[in-house]
Design an enzyme around this catalytic site. Structure first.
Site, mmCIF file in Angstrom:
data_model
loop_
_atom_site.group_PDB
_atom_site.id
_atom_site.type_symbol
_atom_site.label_atom_id
_atom_site.label_comp_id
_atom_site.label_asym_id
_atom_site.label_seq_id
_atom_site.Cartn_x
_atom_site.Cartn_y
_atom_site.Cartn_z
ATOM 1 N N TYR A 1 1.101 -2.244 -11.706
ATOM 2 C CA TYR A 1 -0.471 -2.252 -12.501
ATOM 3 C C TYR A 1 -0.715 -1.770 -14.539
ATOM 4 O O TYR A 1 -1.683 -1.030 -14.463
ATOM 5 C CB TYR A 1 -1.421 -1.620 -11.822
ATOM 6 C CG TYR A 1 -0.964 -2.103 -10.381
ATOM 7 C CD1 TYR A 1 -1.929 -2.974 -9.778
ATOM 8 C CD2 TYR A 1 -0.368 -1.847 -9.720
ATOM 9 C CE1 TYR A 1 -1.450 -3.342 -8.596
ATOM 10 C CE2 TYR A 1 -0.529 -1.470 -8.078
ATOM 11 C CZ TYR A 1 -0.748 -2.900 -7.718
ATOM 12 O OH TYR A 1 -0.857 -3.122 -5.843
ATOM 13 N N GLY B 1 0.746 -0.897 -0.187
ATOM 14 C CA GLY B 1 -0.020 -0.050 0.161
ATOM 15 C C GLY B 1 1.198 1.617 -0.201
ATOM 16 O O GLY B 1 0.324 2.479 -0.195
ATOM 17 N N PRO C 1 4.527 -5.271 -0.575
ATOM 18 C CA PRO C 1 5.043 -4.491 -1.482
ATOM 19 C C PRO C 1 3.960 -4.149 -3.006
ATOM 20 O O PRO C 1 5.272 -5.417 -3.164
ATOM 21 C CB PRO C 1 5.676 -3.229 -0.910
ATOM 22 C CG PRO C 1 7.072 -4.090 -0.709
ATOM 23 C CD PRO C 1 6.074 -5.148 0.009
ATOM 24 N N GLY C 2 3.633 -3.801 -3.587
ATOM 25 C CA GLY C 2 4.037 -3.619 -5.224
ATOM 26 C C GLY C 2 4.120 -2.763 -5.953
ATOM 27 O O GLY C 2 5.598 -3.002 -5.597
ATOM 28 N N CYS D 1 -11.823 4.104 -29.694
ATOM 29 C CA CYS D 1 -12.821 4.585 -29.945
ATOM 30 C C CYS D 1 -14.099 5.133 -28.937
ATOM 31 O O CYS D 1 -15.557 4.886 -28.707
ATOM 32 C CB CYS D 1 -13.959 3.687 -31.126
ATOM 33 S SG CYS D 1 -12.798 3.601 -32.121
HETATM 34 N N1 LLP Z 1 -1.722 -6.973 -0.608
HETATM 35 C C1 LLP Z 1 -2.470 -6.998 -0.887
HETATM 36 C C2 LLP Z 1 -3.659 -8.041 -0.045
HETATM 37 C C3 LLP Z 1 -3.379 -6.427 -1.889
HETATM 38 O O1 LLP Z 1 -5.137 -6.573 -1.997
HETATM 39 C C4 LLP Z 1 -2.747 -5.235 -2.533
HETATM 40 C C5 LLP Z 1 -2.902 -4.680 -3.548
HETATM 41 C C6 LLP Z 1 -1.245 -5.328 -2.297
HETATM 42 C C7 LLP Z 1 -0.704 -6.226 -0.786
HETATM 43 C C8 LLP Z 1 -0.310 -4.582 -2.840
HETATM 44 O O2 LLP Z 1 -0.460 -2.395 -2.221
HETATM 45 P P1 LLP Z 1 0.299 -2.247 -3.205
HETATM 46 O O3 LLP Z 1 1.661 -2.468 -2.315
HETATM 47 O O4 LLP Z 1 0.734 -2.537 -4.677
HETATM 48 O O5 LLP Z 1 -0.039 -0.740 -2.994
HETATM 49 N N2 LLP Z 1 -5.178 -1.418 -9.898
HETATM 50 C C9 LLP Z 1 -4.909 -0.404 -9.080
HETATM 51 C C10 LLP Z 1 -4.395 -1.182 -8.006
HETATM 52 C C11 LLP Z 1 -4.660 -2.149 -6.993
HETATM 53 C C12 LLP Z 1 -4.599 -2.760 -5.741
HETATM 54 C C13 LLP Z 1 -5.126 -3.587 -5.166
HETATM 55 N N3 LLP Z 1 -4.776 -4.513 -4.006
HETATM 56 C C14 LLP Z 1 -4.188 0.724 -9.551
HETATM 57 O O6 LLP Z 1 -3.810 0.452 -10.431
HETATM 58 O O7 LLP Z 1 -3.857 1.953 -9.370
#
Ligand code: LLP
Length: 421
Positions: free
Chosen positions: A375, A239, A276-277, A346
């Site tokens: 993403y 997050g 983290p993603g 379109c």
């Molecule tokens: N862990 C869980 C359980 C999650 O649901 C998520 C993201 C993460 C970790 C990783 O979160 P991060 O560190 O990347 O914020 N498609 C959307 C983002 C959806 C995130 C969903 N869950 C976008 O493009 O902003």
């Protein structure tokens, strides 16, 4: 910090000039920097130094096998949310004991796949899931290691569509019911409780919601231990947000996040897991595109480019902003003018930016969308029968195509016309 800089007037990915990749691969394409991925992963391991931890990269943000292999080889664990992501992590060489399985809707088939293949833990989100998992594990003669995802009812103050930790969101079990649910877990023969899980949302630009959630997790840890549960791991989810524009956003740094984790949870002697993603992959990627036409509208100029919302859907889906830069560096003091940067699809939602300042551009010029490594490719589709956008990984002075653009024979071969038509 990333590794996409101008050198001799040309945008580079590490030591590779972007036009060289465009020449080989064609546009549009995603390009990732191995050095940036590595650096961002290490920021977290350094931030958590001193406490036992595992950084589980959130595979949903970028699931290319090469990216997973690079991070896995550095020691990263993986956070997966489907059987497909589990298979990807394993195919990239990540051992099961470093993979955590999240998600509200795991199927029996997915549970069996991970149990048989090896899994660090399931982050379980409901009593129904606990019962199903216990049944399946028992059937296999196994016990499933489990954390329960608790919903701390904290507002992450992020985009409505990616906030997950409020009462009204579908995720986790209400923290007020944790005691009951852990008692159920302890009573189920196929379940072994190993910890607690929490994830409150994505693209958080403030530490306060994390602090509120972690404080609740600390309290719950003490309570559940007093009730006899062996809480030895805390999975804090992902997050942490990233700057999507260079000017006015300054999300918290991993170092401050790590300090917060240590301050709020450090005395519990738990192993800390984080997922983290975006912070690892987001600013490690660009989407590169070529200008097809410059179109004079009545009130504005449109830059029509060969990338579209099917390649990068975040602006259309969330109103997200990605900085757009020309691949040829504008001369110092060169005039810029506002363009509406749009794709060929379109519908009006195929708009990347309105009135975005760029130097004068012409058909054939290259532009890059920044912060597109998370993403981006994973959410791409073939809408309008546009081939899935390819991906390239750069390391130092070399690059490789890590997902090729499918050709139209492959695309057409996926459909079948029934005999009776
Ligand atoms: N862990 C869980 C359980 C999650 O649901 C998520 C993201 C993460 C970790 C990783 O979160 P991060 O560190 O990347 O914020 N498609 C959307 C983002 C959806 C995130 C969903 N869950 C976008 O493009 O902003």
């Amino acid at each position: 910090m990333d590794h996409f800089l101008y050198r001799d007037g040309i945008l580079h990915a590490e030591d590779v000039a972007i036009p060289d990749i465009a020449h080989t691969v064609g546009t549009p394409f995603y390009v990732y920097s191995a050095a940036t991925l590595t650096r961002h992963y290490r920021l977290f391991t350094e931030a958590l130094a001193g406490v036992p931890h595992l950084v589980c990269f959130s595979v949903k943000s970028n699931s290319n096998l090469a990216v997973l292999k690079l991070l896995g080889d550095l020691g990263a664990g993986m956070d997966v949310v489907s059987g497909g992501e589990y298979r990807r992590a394993r195919a990239a060489g990540v051992p099961g004991e470093r993979i955590v399985f999240s998600g509200v809707g795991k199927t029996g088939e997915e549970m069996a796949l991970a149990l048989e293949g090896g899994i660090r833990q399931f982050n379980v989100e409901s009593e129904a899931e606990l019962r199903a998992l216990s049944r399946i594990a028992e059937g296999l003669g196994l016990q499933a290691p489990v954390t329960v995802r608790v919903n701390p009812d904290v507002d992450a103050h992020t985009h409505e569509k990616i906030s997950t930790g409020r009462k009204e969101d579908k995720f986790g079990i209400p923290i007020s019911r944790a005691s009951e649910v852990y008692a159920l877990a302890a009573s189920l023969p196929g379940i072994e409780v190993v910890g607690i899980d929490v994830h409150i949302g994505s693209q958080l630009t403030d530490l306060a919601p994390f602090e509120a959630a972690f404080a609740k997790v600390a309290e719950l840890t003490r309570q559940l231990r007093a009730e006899g549960h062996d809480i030895r791991r805390l999975d804090l989810g992902g997050g942490l947000g990233i700057p999507y524009t260079r000017s006015n956003e300054a999300p918290p740094l991993p170092l401050d996040y790590g300090a917060l984790v240590k301050r709020t949870l450090g005395d519990l002697e738990c192993e800390i897991e984080i997922e983290p993603g975006r912070l690892i992959s987001g600013n490690a990627g660009l989407l590169v595109s070529e200008v097809i036409y410059v179109k004079e509208g009545e009130e504005r100029e449109f830059l029509i480019v060969d990338a579209a919302m099917n390649d990068l859907i975040r602006p259309a889906m969330y109103g997200a902003h990605h900085d757009i830069v020309p691949v040829t560096e504008p001369a110092a003091g060169a005039a810029s003018s506002p363009y509406d940067v749009v794709g060929p699809i379109c519908e009006t939602s195929d708009t990347f930016a309105r009135q975005w300042p760029l130097p004068s551009l012409a058909p054939g010029d290259l532009i890059a969308f920044r912060s597109a490594g998370a993403y981006g490719a994973v959410m791409a589709s073939e809408y309008n029968s546009r081939p899935l956008v390819p991906e390239v990984l750069v390391q130092g002075d070399h690059f490789a195509v890590i997902r090729k653009r499918p050709d139209f024979d492959e695309i057409l071969a996926r459909d079948t016309i029934p005999e009776w038509l």
